[in-house]
Design an enzyme around this catalytic site. Structure first.
Site, mmCIF file in Angstrom:
data_model
loop_
_atom_site.group_PDB
_atom_site.id
_atom_site.type_symbol
_atom_site.label_atom_id
_atom_site.label_comp_id
_atom_site.label_asym_id
_atom_site.label_seq_id
_atom_site.Cartn_x
_atom_site.Cartn_y
_atom_site.Cartn_z
ATOM 1 N N HIS A 1 0.831 -1.202 0.000
ATOM 2 C CA HIS A 1 0.000 0.000 0.000
ATOM 3 C C HIS A 1 0.870 1.258 0.000
ATOM 4 O O HIS A 1 1.230 1.770 1.059
ATOM 5 C CB HIS A 1 -0.906 0.001 1.235
ATOM 6 C CG HIS A 1 -1.788 -1.201 1.340
ATOM 7 N ND1 HIS A 1 -1.333 -2.418 1.773
ATOM 8 C CD2 HIS A 1 -3.106 -1.372 1.061
ATOM 9 C CE1 HIS A 1 -2.336 -3.295 1.750
ATOM 10 N NE2 HIS A 1 -3.414 -2.697 1.331
ATOM 11 N N ASN B 1 -7.688 12.072 3.618
ATOM 12 C CA ASN B 1 -7.428 12.089 2.163
ATOM 13 C C ASN B 1 -8.689 11.867 1.333
ATOM 14 O O ASN B 1 -8.647 11.896 0.103
ATOM 15 C CB ASN B 1 -6.330 11.084 1.792
ATOM 16 C CG ASN B 1 -6.723 9.654 2.108
ATOM 17 O OD1 ASN B 1 -7.906 9.317 2.163
ATOM 18 N ND2 ASN B 1 -5.735 8.795 2.323
ATOM 19 N N HIS C 1 -3.911 3.104 -3.403
ATOM 20 C CA HIS C 1 -4.095 2.577 -2.046
ATOM 21 C C HIS C 1 -3.403 1.234 -1.831
ATOM 22 O O HIS C 1 -2.609 1.090 -0.916
ATOM 23 C CB HIS C 1 -5.588 2.434 -1.718
ATOM 24 C CG HIS C 1 -5.838 1.624 -0.482
ATOM 25 N ND1 HIS C 1 -5.727 2.152 0.778
ATOM 26 C CD2 HIS C 1 -6.137 0.308 -0.303
ATOM 27 C CE1 HIS C 1 -5.966 1.200 1.668
ATOM 28 N NE2 HIS C 1 -6.217 0.074 1.037
ATOM 29 N N ARG D 1 -19.061 -16.808 39.158
ATOM 30 C CA ARG D 1 -18.832 -15.351 39.019
ATOM 31 C C ARG D 1 -18.637 -14.733 40.399
ATOM 32 O O ARG D 1 -17.838 -13.818 40.576
ATOM 33 C CB ARG D 1 -19.982 -14.669 38.255
ATOM 34 C CG ARG D 1 -21.320 -14.745 38.946
ATOM 35 C CD ARG D 1 -22.390 -13.954 38.196
ATOM 36 N NE ARG D 1 -23.696 -14.244 38.782
ATOM 37 C CZ ARG D 1 -24.676 -13.357 38.938
ATOM 38 N NH1 ARG D 1 -24.527 -12.113 38.535
ATOM 39 N NH2 ARG D 1 -25.833 -13.716 39.460
ATOM 40 N N SER E 1 -23.268 -7.523 37.767
ATOM 41 C CA SER E 1 -23.597 -8.837 37.204
ATOM 42 C C SER E 1 -22.319 -9.644 37.002
ATOM 43 O O SER E 1 -22.251 -10.823 37.338
ATOM 44 C CB SER E 1 -24.300 -8.677 35.856
ATOM 45 O OG SER E 1 -25.535 -8.031 36.011
ATOM 46 N N GLU F 1 -17.908 -3.111 24.569
ATOM 47 C CA GLU F 1 -17.109 -4.328 24.696
ATOM 48 C C GLU F 1 -15.909 -4.320 23.755
ATOM 49 O O GLU F 1 -14.799 -4.710 24.143
ATOM 50 C CB GLU F 1 -17.974 -5.566 24.418
ATOM 51 C CG GLU F 1 -19.146 -5.765 25.368
ATOM 52 C CD GLU F 1 -20.358 -4.933 24.981
ATOM 53 O OE1 GLU F 1 -20.356 -4.319 23.896
ATOM 54 O OE2 GLU F 1 -21.312 -4.887 25.790
ATOM 55 N N HIS G 1 -28.974 -13.757 24.912
ATOM 56 C CA HIS G 1 -28.029 -13.542 26.005
ATOM 57 C C HIS G 1 -27.362 -14.837 26.472
ATOM 58 O O HIS G 1 -26.487 -14.793 27.342
ATOM 59 C CB HIS G 1 -28.725 -12.863 27.182
ATOM 60 C CG HIS G 1 -29.024 -11.402 26.942
ATOM 61 N ND1 HIS G 1 -29.725 -10.974 25.840
ATOM 62 C CD2 HIS G 1 -28.695 -10.282 27.646
ATOM 63 C CE1 HIS G 1 -29.827 -9.639 25.888
ATOM 64 N NE2 HIS G 1 -29.212 -9.203 26.958
ATOM 65 N N ARG H 1 -23.636 -17.899 36.140
ATOM 66 C CA ARG H 1 -24.530 -17.020 36.888
ATOM 67 C C ARG H 1 -25.044 -17.758 38.121
ATOM 68 O O ARG H 1 -25.179 -17.172 39.182
ATOM 69 C CB ARG H 1 -25.726 -16.645 36.008
ATOM 70 C CG ARG H 1 -26.731 -15.787 36.752
ATOM 71 C CD ARG H 1 -28.082 -15.709 36.050
ATOM 72 N NE ARG H 1 -28.924 -14.747 36.741
ATOM 73 C CZ ARG H 1 -30.227 -14.651 36.594
ATOM 74 N NH1 ARG H 1 -30.858 -15.450 35.773
ATOM 75 N NH2 ARG H 1 -30.922 -13.753 37.269
#
Lengths: 667, 667
Positions: free
Chosen positions: A34, A191, A265, A360, A387, A414, A476, A523
């Site tokens: 490139h 650019n 490019h 957890r 949580s 995230e 979930h 959980r």
């Protein structure tokens, strides 16, 4: 810092042309690469590295160096060219001539660990700018711990339109503005060209306004006017906000027929056009030849950083020895002696009290021991703190302008979290962790992959790791996530079955300084099934948790995490009908696969029926159970409902494990 | 549209309270869920659905209905409550009472295919707003084809802070502003609370400015002032740009102790607080009880859409029959008779001419036949058009204000592309495809998963599908991607080996109207290895491509895509030393797994040594080769270098396949 270019006999444009032609010629020789971006940004980069950036080619990893991130990693020849010109020993002219060849340090995209000048691996768009934000945060957090006299460096980032169009950029721009990371400067290669052509085909964004909306200081300059760029850099340094400098450039600058076109490019210019460009830019030199005066000017620029480094070292020598040692130990990522004592006590206590606890929650209990013992730890959650249970009593928040804390509110970001953690780890000194629901590791997967490629110690806390999440439903509930994470090279996927294994898995993650780890945590509450052992059994990846009562073995039940209890119950059910089952807990496939063959055979039982149980996709388990064995697991997406009902509904129960064993044994 | 509330005897607040208490009581009964958001947004939603949104509860899928997307999907009880109150037959009071229970339509998050009123499945943040942008684009594209008299509906989206913090939102906000999608209105639930507490812990963004930077029309209102909301909605409709309305609301509105607190976000309020809220809002009715006058007012609001639908139907009846039929066929996603003829000719031509061609190029050649034959097709690339080869000669760009084209410049926005394609598919009428490098499917994985959960026909064109990509190096070379995509339920991963299989794979993807497909295509040229067959052999997932010359079989070589040629060469090498090998081409695991056992045994060879070869992670292949077989593939990340050298370096060659076979047979 003295401005050496002011007295240098070579002008900025000529110095920049050295960068341009190294890029042009290396891409041409490789017949791949490139050239357009290095040609466009050569002037800006020349100003940055001859007058601003504090890097020392003779001591590339000096702790207080400025960090430079080429987020637009496809323009790698800009970085390699600068590395050679500034005088980094590992980037000689042969390396440039071997650009993109197998075994060369000069890979297609800059790779961390190849050339010293590459502070991070870039290429996948948006990752670099996020790394830069993480580095800038690490700088401030380290300064808050050791003082601004010891830690005082800038993070410079060159980003293209691609980086700014990727969603991850918004996450980290927002984070950086919020956290007031004033020593971060992003030079946007404005650019107006992307691969498909003019950026106006796909976007009408007012980038200046966008960055302002996230509390950045913004400026726009002609990227081919060195003094304008220098003035903007001065202002950026002076402003307490992170800075964006929109550098209006021409992609492929200097090429008579192709400048300003996307054709520059990602492809060589071709011999004819290169000759014309040499003419246009008055650069009569042969490929890879840099005239001595130009090289001398560049090397002089390189020595600016050497002087700065020496001054810093002198200052450090004047510091009290204990402060100095503490700093260097910190930078080296050295874990203090005895840091595991608290965890060891925790394991003993759990073995004694046999609590029923979600992993957890156990993870949080581990962190209560880890955080005070390891000053390097900085952690947080993508807005799921209570949580994920990622916070401890002793932690305080990292806040805008106040960086002494160790808890980071990553926000609902995230992807940015993962890539910023990579930046923090790469900066050196800190061990970052970040929490989210395991299912949302999908959002951060590209960043996790970069951490794996770069061998970085970054720890992901992925809670709610199965249908055991319950009512929130299929969107979930992770199903394929364990398999897809296990498929990624150089990632440890750790799924502990109880608090003792949870402590072991945290120990593994913290000791593994060359790979990211993902902790998959429940959980729901789980019984303690492990005895205390001085040895970290999880570090073997898998081990026999329970042998059949009177020796012999008809079947091996292999389980992970929350399903280990099911295997243990199935073992009893089977014993009641005279079938001898061993239960293997397998918290980590990757570590198990590294064990000697004998150990693996002994654990899995050679020639014995093997049945695996995991509340996740069965994908990949045939590696251990073979074609004759069986897997009790998920073959579809989950559903919304109470967790216990879901286990029944999807037939992931002790009884179904026992039934499968009996059916197979009858065959 | 008549404003029926003007004469209704029940005020907006009271009608909104019906929404509030259905949410409060359902969450309490389920002992799980998110009451805060429905309580905060009830006033806004009441104004929207009593005075603006054009939906017909008696004909939920009427094509010209407005689309409503609850991007903040955790507030699902808002949607279910509205569905019941407006009079959708599938959402009766029992459904509300069974909120979040296994088997109920009222899942934890709104799921497409459960209640009719859910136009899309939401919950993973940022997906919904992206779906909405896709729907709004589909509306304009359909209007451009059938006229604004036939297609004229709005897309309303309720989004929270979480949606706006996720990076994907930036991608689609930018896209929507660029494309001038003026009939899209986003109602931002500006309650300044996220799960960790005040949003100021994690962000300082000026959202109004941010949307303005992407060319949106922006307004801010008190979300509890119905007339202000109504006025803003009127202005939003009138403005030619997409509109953001920042609705300043109080999360958990009405709860005396908890309003304004994150504590109302994701947990039941509790009996005592619910009683206090009933008092505060003057709502003395029992749980799930809506007084008749309130229900009547709501049902009257529901009939607004019924009238609109009838008027539209009458208009359609007046249209010429051929236009009407064309429209309804289009909406139904009916593929025109004979559309495969061109592809069939293409396959015959390839069988005859045996071209050596990259499958990405073959894919483009297929598209040259598909696009003119299927008016439903709209496609594009995430700024890699001439690498992905996703464009054809006949295609023209979809441009701001001009939507008659069929080529979409998605921009460098893979994640947004995936989620917008879901929205386009959900809208009905179109079959969208989008291209990127296979490695960057990681960026769009959360959207792909949503498409799989929702059974949507969305086609991903993933080119540069292995180390065969070459010099761009490990960041651009997929390794674990085939495995991680195969691990995801309800996705077809199609990796054709030559142009004939490429045509077959496109046919499969287009016929599969209940799942997304991912085409994995080579950068490098591949020989044509297939004969023409009338049957689509790839539709069986795998088949014997080449039997050993004189029958019998010592080993089955299984390969996909670019490695099929290696298996064929290995077959010859083995024949030379007297070993009989069959070569199986396996373009699609998922389809093969659906075949009858007999067929699978016949293809794989029962009890015969099996060796697989694929230039990707070996992860998962044991499912076919078992513990006795072997896999020639990748066990680490790739490297930068010319493709052919990389195949040698990573030992993925015909010779290594033959060697592995010989070693295993000697055991």
């Amino acid at each position: 810092m003295t401005d050496t270019t002011a007295t240098a006999p070579v002008d900025v444009r000529t110095m920049a042309n050295a960068v341009r032609f190294l890029a042009i010629d290396a891409v041409q020789k490789a017949n791949s690469g490139h050239p357009g971006m290095p040609m466009g940004m050569a002037d800006v980069a020349t100003v940055l590295f001859t007058r601003f950036a504090k890097v020392d080619p003779t001591s590339p990893r000096w702790p207080d160096r400025d960090r430079f991130v080429l987020s637009a990693g496809h323009g790698s020849m800009l970085l390699y060219g600068l590395s050679y010109l500034l005088g980094y020993a590992d980037t000689d002219i042969e390396q440039l001539q071997n650009f993109r060849q197998l075994g060369a340090k000069t890979a297609g995209h800059p790779e961390y660990g190849h050339v010293d000048f590459a502070e991070t691996t870039t290429g996948p768009l948006g990752q670099g700018i996020a790394n830069a934000v993480g580095m800038a945060l690490a700088e401030r957090m380290m300064a808050a711990r050791f003082g601004d006299d010891v830690v005082d460096h800038y993070t410079w980032c060159i980003a293209g339109d691609g980086c700014l169009m990727e969603g991850i950029s918004q996450e980290v721009i927002s984070f950086a503005g919020h956290q007031k990371l004033g020593k971060l400067v992003v030079l946007w290669d404005d650019n107006r060209i992307c691969i498909d052509g003019d950026t106006s085909k796909a976007t009408s964004d007012d980038q200046m306004k966008r960055f302002e909306a996230s509390q950045w200081h913004v400026q726009a300059v002609d990227g081919h006017d060195p003094e304008a760029v220098a003035a903007a850099l001065e202002k950026a340094k002076a402003d307490p906000r992170p800075s964006l400098i929109a550098c209006r450039t021409v992609i492929g600058f200097g090429s008579p027929s192709l400048a300003g076109s996307e054709k520059t490019h990602g492809a060589p210019l071709g011999e004819a056009e290169i000759a014309a460009t040499r003419e246009a830019l008055n650069w009569p030199h042969a490929p890879f030849e840099v005239p001595e005066d130009v090289l001398t000017a560049w090397r002089a620029a390189g020595t600016r950083g050497t002087e700065a480094r020496r001054a810093w070292e002198a200052k450090m020598q004047a510091e009290p020895a204990d402060k100095r040692d503490a700093f260097f130990d910190f930078v080296a990522g050295k874990l203090p002696l005895g840091w595991e004592r608290g965890l060891d006590d925790y394991k003993k206590k759990c073995a004694e009290e046999q609590p029923k606890v979600a992993t957890r929650k156990a993870s949080q209990q581990c962190l209560e021991h880890i955080v005070p013992a390891l000053p390097q730890i900085v952690g947080g959650s993508a807005d799921l703190t209570h949580s994920n249970l990622t916070i401890t009593k002793q932690m305080s928040a990292v806040e805008p302008g106040h960086y002494a804390g160790n808890y980071i509110h990553w926000g609902i970001r995230e992807h940015g979290m993962g890539a910023m953690m990579n930046g923090i780890a790469l900066h050196g000194g800190f061990i970052p962790y970040g929490g989210t629901f395991l299912v949302f590791t999908d959002y951060l997967r590209p960043a996790l992959r970069m951490g794996a490629i770069m061998n970085q110690r970054v720890i992901y806390v992925g809670t709610h790791d199965s249908i055991g999440l319950g009512e929130d439903g299929p969107t979930h509930q992770p199903v394929e996530h364990l398999a897809s994470l296990r498929a990624m090279p150089n990632v440890l996927v750790l799924r502990p079955c109880d608090p003792i294994e949870t402590a072991e898995c945290w120990q593994i993650a913290l000791h593994t300084d060359d790979a990211p780890s993902v902790l998959a945590l429940s959980r729901q509450n789980l019984p303690t099934v492990r005895q205390y052992t001085a040895e970290n059994l999880s570090a073997r990846g898998a081990y026999v948790l329970s042998e059949p009562e009177d020796g012999g073995r008809d079947v091996t039940l292999i389980a992970t995490g929350s399903e280990v209890q099911l295997a243990l119950t199935a073992q009893v059910m089977l014993a009641n009908v005279g079938v001898k089952a061993a239960v293997v807990s397998m918290p980590c496939w990757e570590l198990f696969d590294q064990q000697p063959t004998d150990y693996r055979n002994q654990v899995l039982g050679k020639g014995v029926l093997r049945v695996a149980v995991e509340a996740a996709s069965t994908f990949g388990w045939e590696k251990y159970v073979g074609l004759e064995g069986a897997v009790v697991g998920m073959r579809q997406f989950g559903a919304s409902g109470p967790a216990e009902e879901l286990y029944e509904f999807f037939d992931i129960t002790a009884k179904s494990v026992a039934d499968v064993v009996l059916t197979r044994l009858k065959r």
